[in-house]
Design an enzyme around this catalytic site. Structure first.
Site, PDB file in Angstrom:
ATOM      1  NE  ARG A  91      -2.025   0.799   3.812  1.00 50.39           N
ATOM      2  CZ  ARG A  91      -3.106   1.073   4.539  1.00 50.39           C
ATOM      3  NH1 ARG A  91      -3.846   0.096   5.009  1.00 50.39           N
ATOM      4  NH2 ARG A  91      -3.416   2.308   4.819  1.00 50.39           N
TER       5      ARG A  91
ATOM      6  CB  ALA B 274       4.626  -1.285  -0.167  1.00 49.37           C
ATOM      7  CG  HIS B 275       2.322   1.283  -4.332  1.00 46.54           C
ATOM      8  ND1 HIS B 275       1.685   0.364  -3.524  1.00 46.54           N
ATOM      9  CD2 HIS B 275       2.029   0.924  -5.602  1.00 46.54           C
ATOM     10  CE1 HIS B 275       1.022  -0.491  -4.281  1.00 46.54           C
ATOM     11  NE2 HIS B 275       1.204  -0.177  -5.545  1.00 46.54           N
ATOM     12  CE  LYS B 276       7.301   9.229   0.238  1.00 40.82           C
ATOM     13  NZ  LYS B 276       8.674   9.168   0.731  1.00 40.82           N
TER      14      LYS B 276
END
Lengths: 290, 204
Positions: free
Chosen positions: B32, B35-37
């Site tokens: 989420r 993790a994406h960043k």
């Protein structure tokens, strides 16, 4: 003063794992209204199965167990400091038992405290009252629906919303449209008119504690609640935003005095998992849950 | 009902259309906001640091033809040190809109599971890859957790339990295609129709 830590843990467990019967019933009726075989009907069917399973297994209805918001009415002479300590201890225990997801994150470092306690976390509002009993309401307010909650300042030229109930109606419908399915529709809307920016949102959230069949004692507001319920559902956003007949399950409106200069309308958007539970402690120390 | 097994071939993705129900099977990875960043900053837009190499290779293997799930679960740690998913519904996906197209392209993702739908950039990425957006039922967390048969591994646990990347094996995970690889988005259609209804109600 008795130690209510265990009772608060049980209150949290009930809120996280058992959807109130009026909410479940409303979702069941909504499912019957949707087209057979539609994505909307399928979503509500899954939701109903999940509600039942969570209750039987005593596991969270939704993994986002949200911000725990405690509204505490206490008799004269009780220590709010002691109650606050017991509540903080109880949410930590409830987290350890997987009734709550660790949800308290340091806003600067991003570090999760791991036990749902932190700076001003969980939320607690204390109200001394005239009764000799303790009454505690707990609302678990998820983040997805909190993100689509909205506050408007009337007049709002874009929506042609003036400082009256027609203006309120217009901004509430706009908020439901803007939320689409992102707040996990079908929703319950808690609406507050008046107050300042801060008190208005608190009032709006408190409306979510009212049972769905609770009729507003003020006739104009009762009428507005019913009209908004009908019209929000005419938007056709539907469960999860899949399109369908049920976008909201209830609308509850409250008011506060305001400054002459300000006219705020706050909409607390609550997902279908409107997790509210309450507890009473009698003068004799007996604990009852509802 | 389409039954899909990860890794998913392109032709099976192309065969899916908005409104299709899917039963998903295989190894997926949760990811989420954090993790994406992290993936964007440490794997995609910058050279991979030596200490991140192992995770990068692992994710490349898992996500090639694979699926990422926008989810922050409730988990239980068992006495033997293993983990169990207790509640695991989807989180709101639109927050990842600024990252998702790059993540889809970089890892050759075939699916993104979440709720609430995503925007035009992800829709375009779904057409190009091809990939699909799979809508899980928001809040149906206990039910979905029953589809999680095994927690294979967890990465970046320092992000906290909700934000960590959980590698899980799912069986018959129920989802609905709401954005397909043909440029169709149910979210766009519902928004468009509801806007017309709002304007009628407001007389604007």
């Amino acid at each position: 003063m008795q130690d209510l830590t265990d009772a608060f843990v049980e209150l949290v467990r009930r809120a996280a794992t058992q959807l109130p019967p009026d909410m479940e019933e409303a979702i069941r009726k909504a499912k019957e209204r949707e087209e057979p075989g539609s994505a909307a009907e399928g979503a509500l069917d899954t939701i109903l199965k999940n509600i039942e399973m969570a209750r039987e297994r005593s596991t969270p209805i939704c993994q986002d167990t949200g911000t725990p918001i405690f509204e505490i009415h206490y008799p004269l002479g009780w220590s709010t400091r002691a109650l606050a300590e017991q509540i903080r201890k109880a949410v930590a225990i409830a987290t350890e038992r997987s009734y709550l997801r660790p949800n308290a994150v340091d806003s600067l470092t991003g570090e999760n405290s791991g036990d749902n306690t932190g700076e001003d976390f969980p939320t607690m509002h204390f109200h001394e009252w005239e009764k000799d009993t303790l009454h505690v309401d707990l609302l678990l307010k998820g983040g997805g629906c909190e993100n689509v909650s909205a506050q408007y300042k009337l007049p709002d030229a874009r929506l042609k919303a003036g400082r009256d109930l027609e203006g309120v109606r217009r901004v509430v419908l706009d908020a439901v449209y803007r939320a689409q399915g992102k707040g996990c529709a079908p929703a319950v809307l808690g609406v507050a008119i008046g107050g300042d920016r801060g008190s208005s949102y608190i009032k709006a959230k408190q409306q979510l504690l009212r049972p769905l069949d609770d009729r507003n004692p003020t006739p104009q507001l009762a009428e507005l609640e019913e009209r908004l319920y009908e019209e929000a559902n005419e938007l056709g956003i539907g469960p999860m935003g899949f399109g369908g007949k049920t976008t909201v399950l209830g609308v509850k409106v409250g008011t506060q005095h305001r400054l002459p200069a300000s006219y705020f309308v706050s909409i607390a958007y609550m997902c279908w998992a409107n997790r509210r539970a309450s507890m009473d402690v009698t003068a004799e120390g007996e604990v009852q849950y509802a | 009902m389409h039954k899909l097994t990860i890794p998913i071939p392109d032709e099976e993705i192309r065969a899916l259309h908005v409104g299709d129900t899917v039963s998903l099977n295989g190894i997926i990875v949760t990811g989420r906001d954090a993790a994406h960043k992290f993936m964007i900053e440490h794997f995609i837009r910058n050279p991979v640091a030596p200490e991140d190499e192992a995770l990068y290779e692992e994710l490349k293997r898992l996500l090639n033809g694979g699926v990422i799930y926008h989810c922050g679960p409730v988990v239980r740690k068992n006495a033997d040190g293993s983990w169990t998913f207790v509640a695991a519904g989807p989180t709101t996906s639109i927050r990842e809109e600024i990252y998702q197209p790059e993540v889809i392209a970089h890892f050759n993702l075939k699916g993104v599971i979440g709720k609430g739908g995503m925007g035009p950039n992800t829709l375009k990425a779904c057409q190009e890859q091809p990939a699909v957006y799979l809508h899980a039922i928001g809040g149906a967390a206990t039910l979905i957790a029953q589809s999680v048969r095994e927690v294979v591994a967890v990465h970046k646990l320092e992000f906290g339990i909700p934000e960590a990347m959980w590698v899980i094996r799912v069986e018959d995970f129920p989802v609905v295609v709401t954005m397909d690889s043909h440029g169709q988005s149910l979210h766009e259609a519902v928004e468009h129709e509801s806007k017309a209804r709002l304007e009628a109600l407001l007389g604007v």
